[in-house]
Design a protein around this motif. Structure first.
Motif, short mmCIF file in Angstrom:
data_model
loop_
_atom_site.label_atom_id
_atom_site.label_comp_id
_atom_site.label_asym_id
_atom_site.label_seq_id
_atom_site.Cartn_x
_atom_site.Cartn_y
_atom_site.Cartn_z
N ARG B 9 0.82 -1.20 0.00
CA ARG B 9 0.00 0.00 0.00
C ARG B 9 0.86 1.26 0.00
O ARG B 9 0.46 2.30 -0.53
CB ARG B 9 -0.91 0.01 1.23
CG ARG B 9 -1.98 -1.09 1.22
CD ARG B 9 -3.03 -0.84 0.12
NE ARG B 9 -3.52 0.52 0.09
CZ ARG B 9 -4.46 0.98 0.89
NH1 ARG B 9 -5.02 0.19 1.77
NH2 ARG B 9 -4.85 2.24 0.80
N TYR B 35 -2.99 2.59 -13.68
CA TYR B 35 -3.17 4.03 -13.79
C TYR B 35 -2.22 4.72 -12.83
O TYR B 35 -1.89 4.20 -11.76
CB TYR B 35 -4.60 4.45 -13.42
CG TYR B 35 -5.62 4.21 -14.49
CD1 TYR B 35 -6.29 2.98 -14.58
CD2 TYR B 35 -5.94 5.21 -15.40
CE1 TYR B 35 -7.24 2.77 -15.57
CE2 TYR B 35 -6.89 4.99 -16.39
CZ TYR B 35 -7.53 3.76 -16.46
OH TYR B 35 -8.48 3.55 -17.43
N GLN B 37 -1.87 8.32 -10.62
CA GLN B 37 -2.60 9.50 -10.15
C GLN B 37 -1.62 10.40 -9.41
O GLN B 37 -1.16 10.07 -8.31
CB GLN B 37 -3.77 9.12 -9.24
CG GLN B 37 -4.65 10.32 -8.89
CD GLN B 37 -5.86 9.93 -8.06
OE1 GLN B 37 -5.80 9.03 -7.24
NE2 GLN B 37 -6.98 10.60 -8.29
N LEU B 88 0.28 8.02 -6.67
CA LEU B 88 -0.55 6.87 -6.30
C LEU B 88 -0.75 6.03 -7.56
O LEU B 88 -1.22 6.54 -8.57
CB LEU B 88 -1.90 7.35 -5.76
CG LEU B 88 -2.87 6.26 -5.30
CD1 LEU B 88 -2.33 5.54 -4.07
CD2 LEU B 88 -4.24 6.86 -5.00
N LEU B 90 -2.64 3.05 -9.31
CA LEU B 90 -3.89 2.34 -9.15
C LEU B 90 -4.00 1.23 -10.18
O LEU B 90 -3.76 1.43 -11.37
CB LEU B 90 -5.07 3.30 -9.32
CG LEU B 90 -5.22 4.34 -8.21
CD1 LEU B 90 -6.10 5.49 -8.68
CD2 LEU B 90 -5.84 3.71 -6.98
N PHE B 105 -11.48 -0.65 -9.23
CA PHE B 105 -10.15 -0.25 -8.82
C PHE B 105 -9.74 -0.90 -7.50
O PHE B 105 -10.57 -1.21 -6.65
CB PHE B 105 -10.08 1.27 -8.62
CG PHE B 105 -9.97 2.05 -9.90
CD1 PHE B 105 -11.11 2.39 -10.61
CD2 PHE B 105 -8.74 2.44 -10.38
CE1 PHE B 105 -11.02 3.11 -11.79
CE2 PHE B 105 -8.64 3.17 -11.55
CZ PHE B 105 -9.78 3.50 -12.26
N GLY B 106 -8.41 -1.05 -7.35
CA GLY B 106 -7.84 -1.40 -6.07
C GLY B 106 -7.64 -0.15 -5.22
O GLY B 106 -7.99 0.96 -5.64
N GLU B 107 -7.08 -0.33 -4.03
CA GLU B 107 -6.88 0.78 -3.10
C GLU B 107 -5.67 1.62 -3.45
O GLU B 107 -5.48 2.70 -2.91
CB GLU B 107 -6.71 0.23 -1.67
CG GLU B 107 -7.99 -0.36 -1.09
CD GLU B 107 -9.02 0.70 -0.79
OE1 GLU B 107 -10.21 0.41 -0.99
OE2 GLU B 107 -8.65 1.81 -0.37
N GLY B 108 -4.83 1.13 -4.33
CA GLY B 108 -3.67 1.91 -4.76
C GLY B 108 -2.40 1.61 -3.97
O GLY B 108 -2.45 1.12 -2.83
N ARG B 110 0.86 3.78 -2.81
CA ARG B 110 1.43 5.12 -2.72
C ARG B 110 2.94 5.01 -2.80
O ARG B 110 3.57 4.45 -1.92
CB ARG B 110 1.01 5.78 -1.41
CG ARG B 110 1.72 7.11 -1.13
CD ARG B 110 1.27 8.21 -2.03
NE ARG B 110 -0.15 8.53 -1.90
CZ ARG B 110 -0.80 9.40 -2.67
NH1 ARG B 110 -0.15 10.04 -3.63
NH2 ARG B 110 -2.08 9.63 -2.48
#
Lengths: 115, 114
Positions: B9, B35, B37, B88, B90, B105-108, B110
């Motif tokens: 995460r 993706y 972000q 982030l 994703l 989507f997943g939680e991403g 970071r």
């Protein structure tokens, strides 16, 4: 090139208000439009998907409309709650081609619902 | 476990490190996406895999290397990144192409590059 604009960029309302978020796109040749919610530091949660042949979709307190010819969609949230506070994103899928990559996002509307 | 799961995460790495991001989907979907972000920018598509074949590569620098060993797993291998790659990341999946399917989507992950 498809461009997606969301207005307003930020919105703060008291709890209980009904509100409308706006999304506009420049190329009306779309397959569908999807609204997402994103909490800070988290991933995106799909809220509603509207196919290009549809005019609106509803889920609970949420209602999304689509006017493809004018390049607009609105997300209506009824009786807003503090738990609705998040960033709301719309994304459109451009028709044609493989359709995998032609997903264009707006920059989002940051919604704050205060008690 | 259901949905789209991303690990780690949070990741902090130096510019000379090599690390990998992992994504796993339990939805029976055929397409998976990466993706990026960044702050104050719309989501940017990086890569798309459909049935383990890469179908989109959105002019991403070669320091990002995707891998899709099967339809449930997607990796993003990272090496010699730059501080501007901090963002982030994703992962997402869809049943088929986006013309008819929703994107999940997943939680991403970071990522911070020092």
């Amino acid at each position: 090139k498809q461009e997606v604009t969301q207005i307003p960029a930020a919105l703060s309302v008291p709890e209980g208000e009904n509100l409308v978020l706006n999304c506009s796109f420049t190329d009306s040749a779309i397959y569908n439009l999807q609204w997402f919610r994103q909490d800070p530091g988290k991933g995106l949660t799909s809220l509603l998907l509207i196919q290009s042949s549809q005019r609106e979709q509803t889920s609970g307190r949420l209602n999304a409309s689509l006017d493809k010819s004018s390049g607009r969609s609105t997300l209506y949230i009824a009786a807003s709650q503090p738990g609705d506070s998040a960033t709301y994103l719309c994304a459109v899928i451009l028709a044609g081609g493989t359709s995998y990559g032609k997903l264009t996002f707006g920059q989002g509307t940051i919604l704050t619902v205060h008690p | 476990e259901t949905g789209v799961t991303q690990t780690p995460r949070h990741l902090v790495m130096g510019m000379t490190n090599k690390k990998s991001l992992k994504c796993e989907q339990h939805l029976g979907h055929n397409a998976m996406y990466w993706y990026k972000q960044s702050a104050k920018k719309p989501l940017e598509l990086m890569f798309v895999y459909s049935l383990e074949e890469r179908v989109e590569n959105n002019s991403v620098p070669s320091r990002f290397s995707p891998e899709c060993p099967n339809s449930s797993h997607l990796f993003l291998h990272l090496h010699t990144l730059q501080p501007e790659d901090s963002a982030l990341y994703l992962c997402a999946s869809s049943l088929r192409g986006l013309a008819t399917g929703e994107l999940f989507f997943g939680e991403g992950s970071r990522l911070t590059v020092l």
